[in-house]
Motif scaffolding. Structure first.
Motif, short mmCIF file in Angstrom:
data_model
loop_
_atom_site.label_atom_id
_atom_site.label_comp_id
_atom_site.label_asym_id
_atom_site.label_seq_id
_atom_site.Cartn_x
_atom_site.Cartn_y
_atom_site.Cartn_z
N LEU A 1 0.83 -1.20 0.00
CA LEU A 1 0.00 0.00 0.00
C LEU A 1 0.87 1.26 0.00
N ASP A 2 2.14 1.08 0.36
CA ASP A 2 3.08 2.21 0.37
C ASP A 2 4.44 1.69 -0.10
N LYS A 3 5.28 2.60 -0.56
CA LYS A 3 6.60 2.18 -1.04
C LYS A 3 7.69 2.66 -0.09
N PRO A 4 8.76 1.85 0.03
CA PRO A 4 9.86 2.30 0.88
C PRO A 4 10.64 3.42 0.20
N THR A 5 11.36 4.19 0.99
CA THR A 5 12.25 5.21 0.43
C THR A 5 13.47 4.53 -0.20
N SER A 6 13.92 3.45 0.46
CA SER A 6 14.99 2.63 -0.13
C SER A 6 14.83 1.20 0.37
N GLY A 7 15.49 0.29 -0.31
CA GLY A 7 15.39 -1.12 0.06
C GLY A 7 14.46 -1.86 -0.90
N GLN A 8 14.29 -3.14 -0.61
CA GLN A 8 13.60 -4.04 -1.53
C GLN A 8 12.47 -4.76 -0.81
N VAL A 9 11.32 -4.90 -1.48
CA VAL A 9 10.18 -5.61 -0.92
C VAL A 9 9.84 -6.77 -1.86
N ILE A 10 9.95 -8.00 -1.34
CA ILE A 10 9.71 -9.18 -2.17
C ILE A 10 8.57 -9.98 -1.54
N ILE A 11 7.47 -10.12 -2.26
CA ILE A 11 6.31 -10.84 -1.75
C ILE A 11 6.07 -12.05 -2.65
N ASP A 12 5.98 -13.23 -2.06
CA ASP A 12 5.76 -14.44 -2.87
C ASP A 12 6.82 -14.58 -3.96
N GLY A 13 8.04 -14.15 -3.66
CA GLY A 13 9.13 -14.28 -4.63
C GLY A 13 9.12 -13.22 -5.72
N ILE A 14 8.18 -12.29 -5.65
CA ILE A 14 8.10 -11.25 -6.68
C ILE A 14 8.56 -9.92 -6.09
N ASP A 15 9.52 -9.30 -6.76
CA ASP A 15 10.01 -8.00 -6.29
C ASP A 15 8.98 -6.93 -6.67
N VAL A 16 8.28 -6.43 -5.65
CA VAL A 16 7.20 -5.46 -5.92
C VAL A 16 7.64 -4.02 -5.63
N THR A 17 8.94 -3.85 -5.35
CA THR A 17 9.42 -2.54 -4.92
C THR A 17 9.07 -1.43 -5.91
N ASN A 18 9.28 -1.70 -7.19
CA ASN A 18 9.08 -0.62 -8.16
C ASN A 18 7.96 -0.89 -9.16
N ILE A 19 7.07 -1.78 -8.77
CA ILE A 19 5.96 -2.12 -9.66
C ILE A 19 4.92 -1.01 -9.64
N ASP A 20 4.32 -0.71 -10.80
CA ASP A 20 3.37 0.41 -10.81
C ASP A 20 2.00 -0.01 -10.28
N GLU A 21 1.24 1.00 -9.89
CA GLU A 21 -0.01 0.81 -9.15
C GLU A 21 -1.02 -0.05 -9.91
N LYS A 22 -1.01 0.06 -11.24
CA LYS A 22 -1.99 -0.69 -12.03
C LYS A 22 -1.78 -2.20 -11.84
N TYR A 23 -0.51 -2.61 -11.86
CA TYR A 23 -0.21 -4.03 -11.66
C TYR A 23 -0.40 -4.41 -10.19
N LEU A 24 -0.05 -3.49 -9.29
CA LEU A 24 -0.13 -3.77 -7.86
C LEU A 24 -1.56 -4.05 -7.40
N SER A 25 -2.55 -3.36 -7.96
CA SER A 25 -3.92 -3.61 -7.51
C SER A 25 -4.33 -5.03 -7.88
N LYS A 26 -3.87 -5.51 -9.02
CA LYS A 26 -4.14 -6.90 -9.42
C LYS A 26 -3.38 -7.87 -8.51
N PHE A 27 -2.15 -7.52 -8.21
CA PHE A 27 -1.31 -8.35 -7.33
C PHE A 27 -1.97 -8.49 -5.95
N ARG A 28 -2.45 -7.39 -5.41
CA ARG A 28 -3.11 -7.42 -4.10
C ARG A 28 -4.37 -8.27 -4.15
N LEU A 29 -5.15 -8.08 -5.19
CA LEU A 29 -6.41 -8.82 -5.34
C LEU A 29 -6.15 -10.32 -5.31
#
Ligand SMILES: Nc1ncnc2c1ncn2[C@@H]1O[C@H](COP(=O)(O)OP(=O)(O)OP(=O)(O)O)[C@@H](O)[C@H]1O
Ligand SMILES: [Mg+2]
Length: 138
Positions: free
Chosen positions: A61-89
């Motif tokens: 729901l928010d992005k870090p200022t720095s660092g990496q966020v990997i959920i289910d093996g997918i790096d979501v750190t720099n993914i755009d909101e359009k894809y993220l809403s599908k990812f969350r769903l």
């Protein structure tokens, strides 16, 4: 999902909130955290220690200022909101303190809604599954 699989992985995650161009709050500094499948994690800390900030970042729901966020093996750190809403769903479940249910819908319809949005269930299938899930939690 295989057991022992890393479902949440934060690598050197920091979050800085700017109050003005020169005033800021470091809510998270270099957080490293791994949560594996079947683990239950509890995040505790005093008010203002960054729990909500951490949860928002883990929940995409928010992005870090720095660092990496990997959920289910997918790096979501720099993914755009359009894809993220599908990812969350498709991959994340949230239970908010304020619930955030759709007040015009019944409890059953609220549970059915995300299933219908995925397009993977007919209305009848979603209703049946929602009934089972609601029965499970009483
Ligand atoms: N949008 C924001 N803008 C500026 N500062 C913020 C913002 N959100 C949080 N902060 C600051 O970041 C720090 C961490 O806040 P956060 O809300 O993540 O803590 P918390 O552990 O969830 O606190 P609580 O237990 O009160 O819910 C605090 O110093 C807070 O004031
Ligand atoms: Mg909080």
């Amino acid at each position: 999902m295989r057991s022992n699989e890393e479902v949440v992985k934060l690598v050197n995650v920091s979050k800085r909130y700017y109050l003005s161009s020169s005033v800021y709050v470091d809510a998270l500094i270099n957080v490293n955290l791994t949560i594996r499948s079947r683990e239950i994690a509890i995040i505790m800390g005093p008010s203002g220690s960054g729990k909500t900030t951490l949860m928002n970042i883990m929940g995409t729901l928010d992005k870090p200022t720095s660092g990496q966020v990997i959920i289910d093996g997918i790096d979501v750190t720099n993914i755009d909101e359009k894809y993220l809403s599908k990812f969350r769903l498709e991959r994340l479940g949230f239970v908010f303190q304020q619930y955030n249910l759709v007040s015009q819908l019944t409890a059953l319809e609220n549970v059915m809604l995300p299933m219908l949005l995925t397009g993977r269930y007919t209305k009848d299938e979603a209703r049946e599954k929602a009934r089972l899930l609601l029965d499970l939690v009483g």
